[in-house]
Motif scaffolding. Structure first.
Motif, PDB file in Angstrom:
ATOM      1  N   ASN A   2      39.856  20.459 -16.384  1.00  0.00           N
ATOM      2  CA  ASN A   2      39.959  21.251 -17.612  1.00  0.00           C
ATOM      3  C   ASN A   2      39.994  22.749 -17.315  1.00  0.00           C
ATOM      4  N   LYS A   3      40.150  23.534 -18.386  1.00  0.00           N
ATOM      5  CA  LYS A   3      40.292  24.987 -18.240  1.00  0.00           C
ATOM      6  C   LYS A   3      39.066  25.625 -17.610  1.00  0.00           C
ATOM      7  N   ASN A   4      37.879  25.155 -17.996  1.00  0.00           N
ATOM      8  CA  ASN A   4      36.642  25.723 -17.441  1.00  0.00           C
ATOM      9  C   ASN A   4      36.537  25.486 -15.940  1.00  0.00           C
ATOM     10  N   GLN A   5      36.933  24.287 -15.510  1.00  0.00           N
ATOM     11  CA  GLN A   5      36.899  23.979 -14.076  1.00  0.00           C
ATOM     12  C   GLN A   5      37.907  24.835 -13.313  1.00  0.00           C
ATOM     13  N   ILE A   6      39.103  24.987 -13.894  1.00  0.00           N
ATOM     14  CA  ILE A   6      40.125  25.829 -13.258  1.00  0.00           C
ATOM     15  C   ILE A   6      39.636  27.270 -13.135  1.00  0.00           C
ATOM     16  N   LYS A   7      39.025  27.759 -14.207  1.00  0.00           N
ATOM     17  CA  LYS A   7      38.500  29.124 -14.196  1.00  0.00           C
ATOM     18  C   LYS A   7      37.405  29.293 -13.147  1.00  0.00           C
ATOM     19  N   LYS A   8      36.610  28.239 -12.983  1.00  0.00           N
ATOM     20  CA  LYS A   8      35.492  28.303 -12.042  1.00  0.00           C
ATOM     21  C   LYS A   8      35.954  28.348 -10.592  1.00  0.00           C
ATOM     22  N   ILE A   9      37.016  27.601 -10.279  1.00  0.00           N
ATOM     23  CA  ILE A   9      37.451  27.541  -8.879  1.00  0.00           C
ATOM     24  C   ILE A   9      38.433  28.651  -8.505  1.00  0.00           C
ATOM     25  N   THR A  10      39.001  29.332  -9.507  1.00  0.00           N
ATOM     26  CA  THR A  10      40.065  30.304  -9.235  1.00  0.00           C
ATOM     27  C   THR A  10      39.661  31.426  -8.270  1.00  0.00           C
ATOM     28  N   PRO A  11      38.512  32.108  -8.464  1.00  0.00           N
ATOM     29  CA  PRO A  11      38.170  33.220  -7.551  1.00  0.00           C
ATOM     30  C   PRO A  11      38.102  32.789  -6.081  1.00  0.00           C
ATOM     31  N   GLY A  12      37.388  31.708  -5.810  1.00  0.00           N
ATOM     32  CA  GLY A  12      37.256  31.247  -4.422  1.00  0.00           C
ATOM     33  C   GLY A  12      38.561  30.729  -3.849  1.00  0.00           C
ATOM     34  N   LEU A  13      39.356  30.069  -4.690  1.00  0.00           N
ATOM     35  CA  LEU A  13      40.652  29.568  -4.245  1.00  0.00           C
ATOM     36  C   LEU A  13      41.593  30.706  -3.890  1.00  0.00           C
ATOM     37  N   LEU A  14      41.623  31.735  -4.731  1.00  0.00           N
ATOM     38  CA  LEU A  14      42.482  32.896  -4.466  1.00  0.00           C
ATOM     39  C   LEU A  14      42.029  33.643  -3.210  1.00  0.00           C
ATOM     40  N   LEU A  15      40.714  33.732  -3.015  1.00  0.00           N
ATOM     41  CA  LEU A  15      40.202  34.385  -1.805  1.00  0.00           C
ATOM     42  C   LEU A  15      40.623  33.597  -0.566  1.00  0.00           C
ATOM     43  N   SER A  16      40.481  32.270  -0.613  1.00  0.00           N
ATOM     44  CA  SER A  16      40.890  31.425   0.513  1.00  0.00           C
ATOM     45  C   SER A  16      42.380  31.579   0.795  1.00  0.00           C
ATOM     46  N   LEU A  17      43.177  31.612  -0.276  1.00  0.00           N
ATOM     47  CA  LEU A  17      44.622  31.809  -0.130  1.00  0.00           C
ATOM     48  C   LEU A  17      44.918  33.174   0.480  1.00  0.00           C
ATOM     49  N   GLY A  18      44.201  34.205   0.024  1.00  0.00           N
ATOM     50  CA  GLY A  18      44.412  35.548   0.556  1.00  0.00           C
ATOM     51  C   GLY A  18      44.106  35.638   2.045  1.00  0.00           C
ATOM     52  N   VAL A  19      43.009  35.000   2.462  1.00  0.00           N
ATOM     53  CA  VAL A  19      42.652  34.986   3.888  1.00  0.00           C
ATOM     54  C   VAL A  19      43.713  34.236   4.688  1.00  0.00           C
ATOM     55  N   ALA A  20      44.232  33.147   4.109  1.00  0.00           N
ATOM     56  CA  ALA A  20      45.276  32.365   4.786  1.00  0.00           C
ATOM     57  C   ALA A  20      46.554  33.177   4.958  1.00  0.00           C
ATOM     58  N   VAL A  21      46.962  33.896   3.911  1.00  0.00           N
ATOM     59  CA  VAL A  21      48.173  34.731   3.980  1.00  0.00           C
ATOM     60  C   VAL A  21      47.995  35.823   5.030  1.00  0.00           C
ATOM     61  N   LEU A  22      46.834  36.476   5.005  1.00  0.00           N
ATOM     62  CA  LEU A  22      46.555  37.526   5.993  1.00  0.00           C
ATOM     63  C   LEU A  22      46.573  36.952   7.407  1.00  0.00           C
ATOM     64  N   SER A  23      46.046  35.759   7.564  1.00  0.00           N
ATOM     65  CA  SER A  23      46.026  35.103   8.880  1.00  0.00           C
ATOM     66  C   SER A  23      47.439  34.803   9.369  1.00  0.00           C
ATOM     67  N   LYS A  24      48.295  34.348   8.458  1.00  0.00           N
ATOM     68  CA  LYS A  24      49.695  34.079   8.807  1.00  0.00           C
ATOM     69  C   LYS A  24      50.389  35.359   9.274  1.00  0.00           C
ATOM     70  N   LEU A  25      50.090  36.458   8.599  1.00  0.00           N
ATOM     71  CA  LEU A  25      50.702  37.736   8.978  1.00  0.00           C
ATOM     72  C   LEU A  25      50.178  38.218  10.331  1.00  0.00           C
ATOM     73  N   LEU A  26      48.870  38.100  10.544  1.00  0.00           N
ATOM     74  CA  LEU A  26      48.286  38.530  11.818  1.00  0.00           C
ATOM     75  C   LEU A  26      48.780  37.674  12.977  1.00  0.00           C
ATOM     76  N   ALA A  27      49.076  36.400  12.688  1.00  0.00           N
ATOM     77  CA  ALA A  27      49.553  35.489  13.731  1.00  0.00           C
ATOM     78  C   ALA A  27      50.916  35.910  14.283  1.00  0.00           C
ATOM     79  N   ILE A  28      51.651  36.700  13.517  1.00  0.00           N
ATOM     80  CA  ILE A  28      52.936  37.215  14.000  1.00  0.00           C
ATOM     81  C   ILE A  28      52.721  38.109  15.211  1.00  0.00           C
ATOM     82  N   PHE A  29      51.607  38.841  15.190  1.00  0.00           N
ATOM     83  CA  PHE A  29      51.311  39.786  16.273  1.00  0.00           C
ATOM     84  C   PHE A  29      50.513  39.136  17.409  1.00  0.00           C
ATOM     85  N   VAL A  30      49.775  38.049  17.085  1.00  0.00           N
ATOM     86  CA  VAL A  30      49.033  37.329  18.123  1.00  0.00           C
ATOM     87  C   VAL A  30      49.360  35.840  18.024  1.00  0.00           C
ATOM     88  N   PRO A  31      50.597  35.455  18.342  1.00  0.00           N
ATOM     89  CA  PRO A  31      51.029  34.060  18.160  1.00  0.00           C
ATOM     90  C   PRO A  31      50.230  33.052  18.977  1.00  0.00           C
TER      91      PRO A  31
END
Length: 334
Positions: A2-31
Motif C-alpha cells: 500500500n501507499k504507506n508501505q511505499i512511503k516508508k521504504i522510499t528513503p532507504g531504497l533511494l539511498l541504496s540506489l544512489g550508492v549503487a549508481v555512485l559505485s557504478k560510476l566509481l567502478a569506471i575508474f577502478v574496474p
C-alpha cells in the motif's frame, strides 16, 4: 504493497540506489575493484557516519532482502544444468561433510562454553545452513525464546560479516584462478545469501554463480536440519516440542525455488539472447543496490557491544568452519 508501505521504504531504497549508481560510476575508474565491491564498502562507510537515521531502515531492509531475492531468481537465467553437472557429486559430498561437521561441532562447543541447548542448536544451524533464516525456522521447533533467538541472530550476522570481508582474500590467496575452489569456500561457509553474493563479488561473476549453487545445496538441506534438531531436543530433554508443527513447504525460500525453475527453463528451452542479457542486466543492478543496502545496514558498534563470551563463540565457530572447508576443498574439490 500500500501507499504507506511505499512511503516508508522510499528513503532507504533511494539511498541504496544512489550508492549503487555512485559505485557504478566509481567502478569506471577502478574496474578491478568492481561496482559491487565498491557498493558494499561505500555503504559501510556512509551507513556508519552520515546515514544512521532510523527512517532509512525500512528501505534498506527492503533493498537488502527483496531486491537480492529477485536478483538470485534472475541469476538462474545465466546457469544451466551443464553448469551444475560440472560441479559433479564431489560438490554434494563436500557440502554434506562440511554441514554435518560444522553443525555438530558448533552445537557441542556452545554447550562447553556455557550456552544452553537451544542457543547452541540455533548457532549451529545458523552457521551451518543459512543464517537468520535457519535460526528463525529452528527456533520454534526447539522452543527457543525470542531473546535467545535475537542474540544468536546478532552473533551469526556479526560472524558472517567478518567472514564476508575476509574469506574472498583467503580464497584468492589459497586458490588463485580456481573458480570451483573459491566458490566452494564462500558458498559452503558464508551464512546468508547476501553475504555469499557480497563475498563472491570480490572475486568475479563466475564465482558468484557457482557460489550460489553451493549455497542453494545448503538451503535445500534446511528441512532435514530443522526436523532433526526438533527431534533431538524432544528426545533429550523435558521440553515439550511434540505440539510444534513444522511447515516443510516454507523452509525452502521462494527465491531458491524460483532460481531452480528459471535454471530449468534455461536448460530445457534456452532463453533468447536478449532475454538472457536483460535478466543479467537487471540482476546485476538489483545485486549492486542490495549490496549497497547491506553495507548501509552494517552497524559496526554491534561488534563492540557484544560480550567476550559471545565473540569467542563466534570466532571459534567461524575459524572451525573455515579451516574445515579449506581442508575438504583440498581433499575433495581440487
Amino acid at each position: 504493497m500500500n501507499k504507506n508501505q511505499i512511503k516508508k521504504i522510499t528513503p532507504g531504497l533511494l539511498l541504496s540506489l544512489g550508492v549503487a549508481v555512485l559505485s557504478k560510476l566509481l567502478a569506471i575508474f577502478v574496474p578491478k575493484l568492481g561496482a559491487t565491491t565498491i557498493a558494499i564498502l561505500l555503504g559501510i562507510i556512509l551507513g556508519n557516519t552520515i546515514f544512521r537515521q532510523k527512517e532509512l531502515d525500512a528501505g534498506t531492509k527492503f533493498s537488502e532482502s527483496k531486491l537480492l531475492e529477485v536478483s538470485v531468481v534472475l541469476l538462474g537465467a545465466t546457469v544451466s544444468f551443464q553448469t551444475i553437472a560440472q560441479m559433479g557429486p564431489k560438490a554434494l559430498i563436500y557440502i554434506l561433510l562440511l554441514m554435518t561437521s560444522t553443525i555438530a561441532f558448533i552445537a557441542w562447543l556452545g554447550r562447553k562454553i556455557g550456552f544452553n541447548k537451544q542457543m547452541s542448536l540455533m548457532m549451529a544451524g545458523g552457521c551451518g545452513v543459512c543464517g537468520s533464516s535457519a535460526i528463525a525456522s529452528i527456533a520454534p521447533t526447539i522452543n527457543a525464546d525470542d531473546e535467545e533467538k535475537g542474540q544468536v541472530i546478532t552473533l551469526v550476522n556479526l560472524l558472517g560479516t567478518v567472514m564476508m570481508l575476509t574469506l574472498p582474500f583467503l580464497a584468492k590467496l589459497l586458490f588463485p584462478d580456481q573458480i570451483m575452489a573459491q566458490s566452494a569456500l564462500l558458498g559452503g561457509t558464508l551464512q546468508s545469501v547476501g553475504q555469499v553474493v557480497a563475498g563472491a563479488s570480490f572475486l568475479g561473476e563466475s564465482v558468484i554463480q557457482m557460489s550460489m549453487l553451493f549455497k542453494i545445496m545448503r538451503i535445500i538441506m534446511l528441512t532435514v536440519v530443522v526436523l532433526v534438531m526438533g527431534r533431538l531436543v524432544k528426545n533429550e530433554s523435558n521440553i515439550e516440542t511434540q505440539n510444534v508443527k513444522v511447515n516443510k513447504k516454507k523452509l525452502i525460500p521462494w527465491y531458491v525455488l524460483g532460481f531452480l525453475l528459471v535454471c530449468t527453463l534455461n536448460s530445457l528451452l534456452p532463453l533468447p539472447e536478449f532475454l538472457g542479457n536483460s535478466a543479467k542486466f537487471i540482476s546485476g543492478w538489483f545485486e549492486t543496490i542490495a549490496l549497497a543496502a547491506i553495507g548501509l545496514r552494517l552497524d559496526l558498534q554491534k561488534f563492540i557491544k557484544e560480550g567476550p563470551k559471545f565473540l569467542i563463540y563466534g570466532l571459534a565457530s567461524g575459524t572451525f568452519q573455515t579451516v574445515l572447508a579449506v581442508i575438504l576443498i583440498y581433499l575433495i574439490i581440487r
